[in-house]
Design a protein around this motif. Sequence first.
Motif, mmCIF file in Angstrom:
data_model
loop_
_atom_site.group_PDB
_atom_site.id
_atom_site.type_symbol
_atom_site.label_atom_id
_atom_site.label_comp_id
_atom_site.label_asym_id
_atom_site.label_seq_id
_atom_site.Cartn_x
_atom_site.Cartn_y
_atom_site.Cartn_z
ATOM 1 N N GLU A 138 0.821 -1.214 0.000
ATOM 2 C CA GLU A 138 0.000 0.000 0.000
ATOM 3 C C GLU A 138 0.854 1.263 0.000
ATOM 4 N N GLY A 139 0.684 2.081 -1.026
ATOM 5 C CA GLY A 139 1.399 3.342 -1.133
ATOM 6 C C GLY A 139 0.735 4.454 -0.348
ATOM 7 N N GLU A 141 -0.547 7.157 -1.213
ATOM 8 C CA GLU A 141 -1.709 7.828 -1.811
ATOM 9 C C GLU A 141 -3.015 7.408 -1.137
ATOM 10 N N THR A 150 5.369 5.883 -2.385
ATOM 11 C CA THR A 150 4.215 5.889 -3.286
ATOM 12 C C THR A 150 3.974 4.484 -3.822
ATOM 13 N N THR A 151 2.773 4.253 -4.312
ATOM 14 C CA THR A 151 2.448 2.959 -4.905
ATOM 15 C C THR A 151 3.347 2.656 -6.098
ATOM 16 N N LEU A 155 5.255 -0.767 -5.101
ATOM 17 C CA LEU A 155 4.686 -1.994 -5.656
ATOM 18 C C LEU A 155 5.687 -2.841 -6.442
ATOM 19 N N GLY A 168 -1.706 -4.579 -5.226
ATOM 20 C CA GLY A 168 -1.368 -3.163 -5.188
ATOM 21 C C GLY A 168 -2.484 -2.343 -4.564
ATOM 22 N N GLY A 170 -3.502 1.861 -2.943
ATOM 23 C CA GLY A 170 -3.141 3.266 -2.783
ATOM 24 C C GLY A 170 -3.219 4.009 -4.098
ATOM 25 N N ALA A 181 -1.399 -0.927 -12.001
ATOM 26 C CA ALA A 181 -0.967 -1.840 -10.939
ATOM 27 C C ALA A 181 -0.522 -3.180 -11.523
#
Length: 312
Positions: A138-139, A141, A150-151, A155, A168, A170, A181
Amino acid sequence: MFNTKFCEMIEINYPIIQGAMAWIADGILAAAVSNAGGLGIIASGNAPVEYVKEQIKKAKELTDKPFGVNIMLLSDNAESVAKLVCEEGVKVVTTGAGNPGKYMDMWKKHNIKVIPVVASVALAKRMERAGADAIIAEGCEAGGHIGELTTMALLPQVVDAVDIPVVGAGGIGDGRGVAAAFMLGAQGIQVGTRFLVANECTIHENYKEKVLKSKDIDSVVTGRGTGHPVRVLRNQLSRKYQKLEKENAPIEELEKLGAGALRKAAREGDMITGSVMAGQIAGLINKKQSCKDIVEEMFNEAETLVNKLGNK
């Protein structure tokens, strides 16, 4: 196109998990997402175990599909909920805020799939070693409690670091996010903010309207100074919180300000002093839909995009 190994593992049609949102993700929403072909999640948060049991019962009444329960491992009720999911035959557990290792043997004996939420490669590796069946990367966002990466950055690094399926999360709210993703190596996605405006989501209408009216820059992060950053939509509470942080207010004062604030927003509709947790993707959301329509629209959009790329 998106029928991945993750789908086969969880026995779902679409590789999408509904995010665990405290005071929001109840049995009604979880069942609706599961009926739509995804994996609905009941958020236990810090709620009494009796509440969680009631929500599990409600979900069972509304769906015969798999659904899961999210357990915040630092919560006072974590051990009770960890045992409850075994007693109730819950198929999937997602976890956050801690290491699920102490419960892993018990969950495995009850054939429960365990999917921890992580915000770093190191934690992803640790969860894999502990016996996790999949990982949610999880990012920052995302709405609610977040990490730093960040995602887009997190990821692919998690995908490269572990051998189990990675989901994935966020900043994913439409077909473009789904496609992105998967291009980064995900076998599934987790979505929270878009489900806030689902017809089956039982939060206060004021909350839904605030999400629908939000713009790209309307989310902020509070609590970095406490070590527990949270992404919310701007309001009087977030401004007051940030002011106190700049003044180096004691953590106790900050915690007191935030106590019960999410419930105020989600259940009482207080958009002034309530904590309106939502992700950066909120600015893209402009309509209420059923969970079924949300899931199908996102994956239809993603499939169209991928097909276009393949035809170029």
